[in-house]
Design an enzyme around this catalytic site. Structure first.
Site, PDB file in Angstrom:
ATOM      1  N   SER A 141      -4.534  -0.684  -3.492  1.00 51.08           N
ATOM      2  CA  SER A 141      -5.646  -0.822  -2.352  1.00 51.08           C
ATOM      3  C   SER A 141      -7.234  -0.514  -2.840  1.00 51.08           C
ATOM      4  O   SER A 141      -7.171   0.410  -3.739  1.00 51.08           O
ATOM      5  CB  SER A 141      -5.330   0.457  -1.385  1.00 51.08           C
ATOM      6  N   TYR A 161      -3.634   9.395  -0.312  1.00 50.93           N
ATOM      7  CA  TYR A 161      -3.280   7.740  -0.148  1.00 50.93           C
ATOM      8  C   TYR A 161      -4.184   7.188  -1.433  1.00 50.93           C
ATOM      9  O   TYR A 161      -3.607   6.497  -2.195  1.00 50.93           O
ATOM     10  CB  TYR A 161      -3.792   7.355   1.160  1.00 50.93           C
TER      11      TYR A 161
HETATM   12  N1  LIG Z   1      -3.233  -2.754   5.731  1.00 52.91           N
HETATM   13  C1  LIG Z   1      -4.200  -2.448   4.867  1.00 52.91           C
HETATM   14  O1  LIG Z   1      -5.503  -2.430   5.166  1.00 52.91           O
HETATM   15  C2  LIG Z   1      -3.946  -2.247   3.419  1.00 52.91           C
HETATM   16  C3  LIG Z   1      -5.044  -2.077   2.603  1.00 52.91           C
HETATM   17  C4  LIG Z   1      -4.832  -1.857   1.282  1.00 52.91           C
HETATM   18  C5  LIG Z   1      -3.613  -1.551   0.597  1.00 52.91           C
HETATM   19  N2  LIG Z   1      -2.545  -1.707   1.674  1.00 52.91           N
HETATM   20  C6  LIG Z   1      -1.253  -1.438   1.219  1.00 52.91           C
HETATM   21  O2  LIG Z   1      -0.414  -2.589   1.546  1.00 52.91           O
HETATM   22  C7  LIG Z   1       0.807  -2.270   1.910  1.00 52.91           C
HETATM   23  C8  LIG Z   1       1.507  -2.609   3.366  1.00 52.91           C
HETATM   24  O3  LIG Z   1       0.373  -2.373   4.149  1.00 52.91           O
HETATM   25  P1  LIG Z   1       0.845  -2.571   5.713  1.00 52.91           P
HETATM   26  O4  LIG Z   1      -0.522  -2.403   6.388  1.00 52.91           O
HETATM   27  O5  LIG Z   1       1.473  -3.699   6.006  1.00 52.91           O
HETATM   28  O6  LIG Z   1       1.412  -1.122   5.958  1.00 52.91           O
HETATM   29  P2  LIG Z   1       2.583  -0.705   7.030  1.00 52.91           P
HETATM   30  O7  LIG Z   1       2.886   0.695   7.225  1.00 52.91           O
HETATM   31  O8  LIG Z   1       2.531  -1.593   8.231  1.00 52.91           O
HETATM   32  O9  LIG Z   1       4.170  -1.248   6.189  1.00 52.91           O
HETATM   33  C9  LIG Z   1       4.696  -0.460   5.469  1.00 52.91           C
HETATM   34  C10 LIG Z   1       6.011  -0.870   5.242  1.00 52.91           C
HETATM   35  O10 LIG Z   1       6.807  -0.072   4.392  1.00 52.91           O
HETATM   36  C11 LIG Z   1       8.069   0.468   4.765  1.00 52.91           C
HETATM   37  N3  LIG Z   1       8.445   1.770   4.019  1.00 52.91           N
HETATM   38  C12 LIG Z   1       7.846   2.716   4.429  1.00 52.91           C
HETATM   39  N4  LIG Z   1       8.431   3.914   3.803  1.00 52.91           N
HETATM   40  C13 LIG Z   1       9.487   3.204   3.154  1.00 52.91           C
HETATM   41  C14 LIG Z   1      10.187   3.817   2.110  1.00 52.91           C
HETATM   42  N5  LIG Z   1      10.373   5.072   1.866  1.00 52.91           N
HETATM   43  N6  LIG Z   1      11.276   2.971   1.448  1.00 52.91           N
HETATM   44  C15 LIG Z   1      11.146   1.688   1.915  1.00 52.91           C
HETATM   45  N7  LIG Z   1      10.367   0.984   2.871  1.00 52.91           N
HETATM   46  C16 LIG Z   1       9.441   1.875   3.315  1.00 52.91           C
HETATM   47  C17 LIG Z   1       7.912   0.710   6.332  1.00 52.91           C
HETATM   48  O11 LIG Z   1       9.026   0.666   7.089  1.00 52.91           O
HETATM   49  C18 LIG Z   1       6.854  -0.728   6.563  1.00 52.91           C
HETATM   50  O12 LIG Z   1       7.819  -1.809   6.796  1.00 52.91           O
HETATM   51  C19 LIG Z   1       0.959  -0.622   1.461  1.00 52.91           C
HETATM   52  O13 LIG Z   1       1.135  -0.393   0.295  1.00 52.91           O
HETATM   53  C20 LIG Z   1      -0.211  -0.375   2.015  1.00 52.91           C
HETATM   54  O14 LIG Z   1      -0.739   0.815   1.190  1.00 52.91           O
HETATM   55  C21 LIG Z   1      -2.730  -2.075   2.968  1.00 52.91           C
END
Ligand SMILES: NC(=O)c1ccc[n+]([C@@H]2O[C@H](COP(=O)([O-])OP(=O)(O)OC[C@H]3O[C@@H](n4cnc5c(N)ncnc54)[C@H](O)[C@@H]3O)[C@@H](O)[C@H]2O)c1
Length: 257
Positions: A141, A161
């Site tokens: 991220s 985070y």
């Molecule tokens: N959305 C953003 O703005 C953004 C920006 C930078 C990085 N990210 C990263 O991208 C990834 C996805 O982001 P998102 O917005 O889709 O997040 P989200 O929270 O919508 O999705 C996360 C998914 O991970 C699953 N999960 C959580 N804990 C778990 C575990 N212990 N075992 C298995 N699965 C598990 C959840 O059920 C969910 O389906 C993450 O790593 C997040 O940190 C997101």
């Protein structure tokens, strides 16, 4: 199709960016394992992909649990005989409590967001090493770099985070160095703020507006689908000599190099 028969595991594939990866990889011909803690959502995504005629299964996993992470890799090898790509995308993000600065909570976020990623990588690594080929894509991220917009400790992105994502960047370098001689590549995708349900829930709209207008060269909010081209590239042989890189997909928010 760029990923014909590529056996791909996507952790956290049940929603958000992981779901977008799963759908795009399937459309590119990959066999997709949607691995998630949330059975209902993960099964729904896998079933919906199968409805398009592509090959997909749901694999239940808690990435923070070593036995569960290993079982995920074993289940995919039992089904398709190999693992070509892992996207270690699962994280606590939707439910994150940015105001909780306790040590207990720091450990919880690390258990899923960092160690969960590490355990997922470690679970697939022996299979990829045996194949002498594989691509691991970690999910970082821009929060790993953006210390300058955390002026108060209860603001976003949280310290917990951000530090897990910085650790993922370091881990990505180490896996790349270790796996290179065995044909195993490892790169990270580092998204900027992306308009998933999790972001809409946890990041105030005014903050997104400021980021887009003041901090991004391309002045448009990021969507989950914007991450997919980079992931397809990193999974395919088009990136055969690319490893150990942190690829920021963020409209020019972080510029390094
Ligand atoms: N959305 C953003 O703005 C953004 C920006 C930078 C990085 N990210 C990263 O991208 C990834 C996805 O982001 P998102 O917005 O889709 O997040 P989200 O929270 O919508 O999705 C996360 C998914 O991970 C699953 N999960 C959580 N804990 C778990 C575990 N212990 N075992 C298995 N699965 C598990 C959840 O059920 C969910 O389906 C993450 O790593 C997040 O940190 C997101």
């Amino acid at each position: 199709m760029k990923l014909e028969n590529n056996v791909t595991i996507i952790t956290g594939g049940g929603q958000g960016i992981g779901e977008a990866y799963a759908r795009r990889f399937a459309a590119e011909g990959a066999r997709v394992a949607v691995a998630d803690l949330n059975r209902e959502k993960g099964e729904a995504v896998a079933a919906s992909i199968r409805g398009t005629g592509a090959d997909a299964i749901f694999v239940p996993v808690d990435v923070s649990d070593e036995t569960s992470a290993n079982a995920m890799a074993d289940a995919v090898v039992a089904k398709w005989g190999r693992i070509d790509t892992l996207i270690a995308n699962a994280a606590i993000y939707y439910d994150i409590d940015n105001a909780n600065h306790s040590f207990e909570y720091l450990k919880k976020i690390f258990a899923v967001n960092y160690f969960g990623s590490w355990l997922s990588c470690r679970a697939v690594y022996p299979h990829m090493k045996k194949q002498q080929k594989g691509s691991i894509i970690t999910q970082s991220s821009d929060a790993a770099y953006t210390t300058f917009y955390v002026p108060h400790e209860d603001q976003l992105p949280s310290f917990h985070y951000s530090v897990t994502k910085a650790a993922i960047n370091a881990m990505t370098h180490f896996i790349a160095a270790t796996g290179g001689p065995h044909g195993v590549r490892c790169n990270a995708i580092s998204p900027g703020p992306t308009m998933t349900e999790a972001t809409k829930k946890s990041v105030p709209k005014e903050m997104i507006d400021v980021i887009v207008s003041m901090m991004m060269a391309i002045k448009q909010p990021l969507e989950a689908e914007d991450m997919c081209g980079a992931a397809v590239f990193l999974a395919s042989d088009e990136s055969r000599m690319v490893t150990g890189q942190i690829l920021c997909v963020d409209g020019g928010m972080i510029m390094r190099g």
